[in-house]
Motif scaffolding. Sequence first.
Motif, PDB file in Angstrom:
ATOM      1  N   LYS A  11       0.814  -1.219   0.000  1.00 33.83           N
ATOM      2  CA  LYS A  11       0.000   0.000   0.000  1.00 33.83           C
ATOM      3  C   LYS A  11       0.850   1.273   0.000  1.00 33.83           C
ATOM      4  O   LYS A  11       0.351   2.355  -0.232  1.00 33.83           O
ATOM      5  CB  LYS A  11      -0.937  -0.003   1.210  1.00 33.83           C
ATOM      6  N   MET A 103       5.531 -14.954  12.711  1.00 33.67           N
ATOM      7  CA  MET A 103       5.819 -13.914  11.709  1.00 33.67           C
ATOM      8  C   MET A 103       6.088 -12.577  12.368  1.00 33.67           C
ATOM      9  O   MET A 103       5.680 -12.316  13.494  1.00 33.67           O
ATOM     10  CB  MET A 103       4.674 -13.801  10.692  1.00 33.67           C
ATOM     11  N   GLY A 104       6.791 -11.737  11.628  1.00 32.30           N
ATOM     12  CA  GLY A 104       7.057 -10.395  12.131  1.00 32.30           C
ATOM     13  C   GLY A 104       7.729  -9.567  11.051  1.00 32.30           C
ATOM     14  O   GLY A 104       8.194 -10.103  10.032  1.00 32.30           O
ATOM     15  N   HIS A 111       1.145  -2.862   8.663  1.00 29.11           N
ATOM     16  CA  HIS A 111      -0.172  -2.270   8.322  1.00 29.11           C
ATOM     17  C   HIS A 111      -0.275  -1.765   6.881  1.00 29.11           C
ATOM     18  O   HIS A 111      -1.074  -0.889   6.585  1.00 29.11           O
ATOM     19  CB  HIS A 111      -0.527  -1.117   9.297  1.00 29.11           C
ATOM     20  N   ILE A 112       0.530  -2.315   5.982  1.00 33.54           N
ATOM     21  CA  ILE A 112       0.425  -1.910   4.566  1.00 33.54           C
ATOM     22  C   ILE A 112       0.319  -3.133   3.645  1.00 33.54           C
ATOM     23  O   ILE A 112       0.616  -3.060   2.461  1.00 33.54           O
ATOM     24  CB  ILE A 112       1.619  -1.004   4.139  1.00 33.54           C
ATOM     25  N   GLY A 113      -0.088  -4.240   4.248  1.00 34.46           N
ATOM     26  CA  GLY A 113      -0.387  -5.413   3.410  1.00 34.46           C
ATOM     27  C   GLY A 113       0.686  -6.486   3.350  1.00 34.46           C
ATOM     28  O   GLY A 113       0.468  -7.526   2.718  1.00 34.46           O
ATOM     29  N   GLY A 115       1.857  -8.446   5.821  1.00 36.86           N
ATOM     30  CA  GLY A 115       1.421  -9.633   6.571  1.00 36.86           C
ATOM     31  C   GLY A 115       0.429 -10.440   5.753  1.00 36.86           C
ATOM     32  O   GLY A 115       0.518 -11.676   5.689  1.00 36.86           O
ATOM     33  N   THR A 116      -0.507  -9.759   5.100  1.00 32.01           N
ATOM     34  CA  THR A 116      -1.498 -10.441   4.258  1.00 32.01           C
ATOM     35  C   THR A 116      -0.787 -11.214   3.147  1.00 32.01           C
ATOM     36  O   THR A 116      -1.102 -12.375   2.877  1.00 32.01           O
ATOM     37  CB  THR A 116      -2.468  -9.410   3.650  1.00 32.01           C
ATOM     38  N   ASN A 143      -3.675  -8.233  20.302  1.00 30.09           N
ATOM     39  CA  ASN A 143      -2.975  -7.928  19.043  1.00 30.09           C
ATOM     40  C   ASN A 143      -4.007  -7.776  17.909  1.00 30.09           C
ATOM     41  O   ASN A 143      -4.267  -8.699  17.138  1.00 30.09           O
ATOM     42  CB  ASN A 143      -1.970  -9.051  18.732  1.00 30.09           C
ATOM     43  N   SER A 145      -4.186  -6.115  15.025  1.00 32.37           N
ATOM     44  CA  SER A 145      -3.875  -6.316  13.602  1.00 32.37           C
ATOM     45  C   SER A 145      -3.588  -7.782  13.323  1.00 32.37           C
ATOM     46  O   SER A 145      -3.976  -8.320  12.277  1.00 32.37           O
ATOM     47  CB  SER A 145      -2.763  -5.401  13.108  1.00 32.37           C
ATOM     48  N   ASN A 148      -7.041  -9.524  13.293  1.00 32.09           N
ATOM     49  CA  ASN A 148      -7.772  -9.191  12.063  1.00 32.09           C
ATOM     50  C   ASN A 148      -7.186  -9.932  10.872  1.00 32.09           C
ATOM     51  O   ASN A 148      -7.914 -10.442  10.022  1.00 32.09           O
ATOM     52  CB  ASN A 148      -7.738  -7.681  11.809  1.00 32.09           C
ATOM     53  N   TYR A 150      -5.468 -12.838  10.874  1.00 32.41           N
ATOM     54  CA  TYR A 150      -5.693 -14.284  10.919  1.00 32.41           C
ATOM     55  C   TYR A 150      -7.165 -14.620  10.636  1.00 32.41           C
ATOM     56  O   TYR A 150      -7.467 -15.583   9.940  1.00 32.41           O
ATOM     57  CB  TYR A 150      -5.223 -14.864  12.256  1.00 32.41           C
ATOM     58  N   LYS A 152      -9.211 -12.801   8.861  1.00 31.95           N
ATOM     59  CA  LYS A 152      -9.418 -12.521   7.434  1.00 31.95           C
ATOM     60  C   LYS A 152      -8.967 -13.699   6.571  1.00 31.95           C
ATOM     61  O   LYS A 152      -9.593 -14.007   5.557  1.00 31.95           O
ATOM     62  CB  LYS A 152      -8.614 -11.257   7.084  1.00 31.95           C
TER      63      LYS A 152
HETATM   64  C1  LIG Z   1       0.675  -8.651  13.124  1.00 36.05           C
HETATM   65  C2  LIG Z   1       1.324  -8.468  11.747  1.00 36.05           C
HETATM   66  C3  LIG Z   1       1.949  -9.799  11.310  1.00 36.05           C
HETATM   67  C4  LIG Z   1       0.224  -8.083  10.742  1.00 36.05           C
HETATM   68  O1  LIG Z   1       0.808  -7.864   9.483  1.00 36.05           O
HETATM   69  P1  LIG Z   1       0.582  -6.467   8.718  1.00 36.05           P
HETATM   70  O2  LIG Z   1       1.391  -6.465   7.501  1.00 36.05           O
HETATM   71  O3  LIG Z   1       0.787  -5.361   9.669  1.00 36.05           O
HETATM   72  O4  LIG Z   1      -0.967  -6.619   8.362  1.00 36.05           O
HETATM   73  P2  LIG Z   1      -1.702  -6.133   7.027  1.00 36.05           P
HETATM   74  O5  LIG Z   1      -1.303  -4.746   6.679  1.00 36.05           O
HETATM   75  O6  LIG Z   1      -1.549  -7.187   5.993  1.00 36.05           O
HETATM   76  O7  LIG Z   1      -3.202  -6.096   7.553  1.00 36.05           O
HETATM   77  C5  LIG Z   1      -3.931  -7.268   7.833  1.00 36.05           C
HETATM   78  C6  LIG Z   1      -5.266  -6.911   8.423  1.00 36.05           C
HETATM   79  O8  LIG Z   1      -5.067  -6.431   9.733  1.00 36.05           O
HETATM   80  C7  LIG Z   1      -5.955  -5.332   9.961  1.00 36.05           C
HETATM   81  N1  LIG Z   1      -5.148  -4.163  10.271  1.00 36.05           N
HETATM   82  C8  LIG Z   1      -4.189  -3.544   9.548  1.00 36.05           C
HETATM   83  N2  LIG Z   1      -3.693  -2.505  10.227  1.00 36.05           N
HETATM   84  C9  LIG Z   1      -4.336  -2.466  11.406  1.00 36.05           C
HETATM   85  C10 LIG Z   1      -4.248  -1.650  12.553  1.00 36.05           C
HETATM   86  N3  LIG Z   1      -3.394  -0.611  12.606  1.00 36.05           N
HETATM   87  N4  LIG Z   1      -5.060  -1.936  13.611  1.00 36.05           N
HETATM   88  C11 LIG Z   1      -5.943  -2.958  13.571  1.00 36.05           C
HETATM   89  N5  LIG Z   1      -6.053  -3.781  12.502  1.00 36.05           N
HETATM   90  C12 LIG Z   1      -5.265  -3.540  11.436  1.00 36.05           C
HETATM   91  C13 LIG Z   1      -6.815  -5.194   8.736  1.00 36.05           C
HETATM   92  O9  LIG Z   1      -7.991  -5.977   8.920  1.00 36.05           O
HETATM   93  C14 LIG Z   1      -5.950  -5.774   7.670  1.00 36.05           C
HETATM   94  O10 LIG Z   1      -6.652  -6.292   6.595  1.00 36.05           O
HETATM   95  P3  LIG Z   1      -7.110  -5.268   5.386  1.00 36.05           P
HETATM   96  O11 LIG Z   1      -5.869  -4.517   4.988  1.00 36.05           O
HETATM   97  O12 LIG Z   1      -7.598  -6.194   4.318  1.00 36.05           O
HETATM   98  O13 LIG Z   1      -8.145  -4.405   5.971  1.00 36.05           O
HETATM   99  C15 LIG Z   1       2.401  -7.338  11.732  1.00 36.05           C
HETATM  100  O14 LIG Z   1       1.798  -6.108  12.068  1.00 36.05           O
HETATM  101  C16 LIG Z   1       3.559  -7.600  12.688  1.00 36.05           C
HETATM  102  O15 LIG Z   1       4.524  -8.239  12.308  1.00 36.05           O
HETATM  103  N6  LIG Z   1       3.467  -7.072  13.927  1.00 36.05           N
HETATM  104  C17 LIG Z   1       4.529  -7.206  14.903  1.00 36.05           C
HETATM  105  C18 LIG Z   1       4.845  -8.628  15.285  1.00 36.05           C
HETATM  106  C19 LIG Z   1       3.633  -9.455  15.572  1.00 36.05           C
HETATM  107  O16 LIG Z   1       2.675  -9.033  16.210  1.00 36.05           O
HETATM  108  N7  LIG Z   1       3.677 -10.685  15.053  1.00 36.05           N
HETATM  109  C20 LIG Z   1       2.571 -11.620  15.157  1.00 36.05           C
HETATM  110  C21 LIG Z   1       2.710 -12.442  16.357  1.00 36.05           C
HETATM  111  S1  LIG Z   1       1.323 -13.588  16.461  1.00 36.05           S
END
Ligand SMILES: CC(C)(COP(=O)(O)OP(=O)(O)OC[C@H]1O[C@@H](n2cnc3c(N)ncnc32)[C@H](O)[C@@H]1OP(=O)(O)O)[C@@H](O)C(=O)NCCC(=O)NCCS
Length: 181
Positions: A11, A103-104, A111-113, A115-116, A143, A145, A148, A150, A152
């Motif tokens: 994104k 994952m991390g 939050h820019i796609g 993780g998805t 947690n 994000s 959301n 997982y 999704k």
């Molecule tokens: C948790 C994590 C893996 C998610 O990956 P990400 O790239 O940030 O997530 P995405 O941008 O792909 O968003 C996935 C979904 O989360 C939600 N989301 C995104 N940003 C969000 C935010 N700021 N707050 C709440 N939900 C959010 C949305 O539903 C989104 O789906 P959408 O884009 O289709 O609406 C990532 O943030 C991360 O690595 N965090 C730190 C480490 C961690 O927590 N690891 C997981 C341990 S279980």
Amino acid sequence: MKFEPKQITLKNAKTVFIRQAKVSDAEDLLNCVKIYIPTSKYIPKLENEIKLTVDQEKDWINSFIINDNSLLLVAEYEGKIIGNIDLTGSRRKIMEHTAVIGMGMLQEWQHIGLGTALLSMVIEWAKSNPILELIWLQVYTENESGLNLYRKMGFTENGIIKNFFKQNNRYFHILTMSLTV
Ligand SMILES: CC(C)(COP(=O)(O)OP(=O)(O)OC[C@H]1O[C@@H](n2cnc3c(N)ncnc32)[C@H](O)[C@@H]1OP(=O)(O)O)[C@@H](O)C(=O)NCCC(=O)NCCS
């Protein structure tokens, strides 16, 4: 089972390369993890507990290369690793059809796609893997994000253990989620 490398545009309009980790990534991957673990509120590991040496990290990466029910992907931008996802298949015969996800990623890439993208690729790979049938993970119930993401991707909730983590005298619950592949 091989993973075909892929490119995705996030994104933030930046294009990231996602590929299987190689043993030669050990130092770069360790550096990435050493940055994102202490800055992530929801990874239950303290900075001084990240003790792997580069050689141990090489062995860890190699375990994904040699084990047919496991996969380790890295996301790379301009030659630097910015995040990873690991799918660790069980080494026990009775559970070899199962694998756990970790994952991390660096904060500026959250939050820019990414993780998805990483999780979709792992699910797709797991679906075509002849050994795997069930993948699972554990997540802090706070947690948002992670939850959301997982949900999704179709993961369902298996149960919570309350007060599983304790940090600075605060307790956090852990939720187990799984997906049949
Ligand atoms: C948790 C994590 C893996 C998610 O990956 P990400 O790239 O940030 O997530 P995405 O941008 O792909 O968003 C996935 C979904 O989360 C939600 N989301 C995104 N940003 C969000 C935010 N700021 N707050 C709440 N939900 C959010 C949305 O539903 C989104 O789906 P959408 O884009 O289709 O609406 C990532 O943030 C991360 O690595 N965090 C730190 C480490 C961690 O927590 N690891 C997981 C341990 S279980």
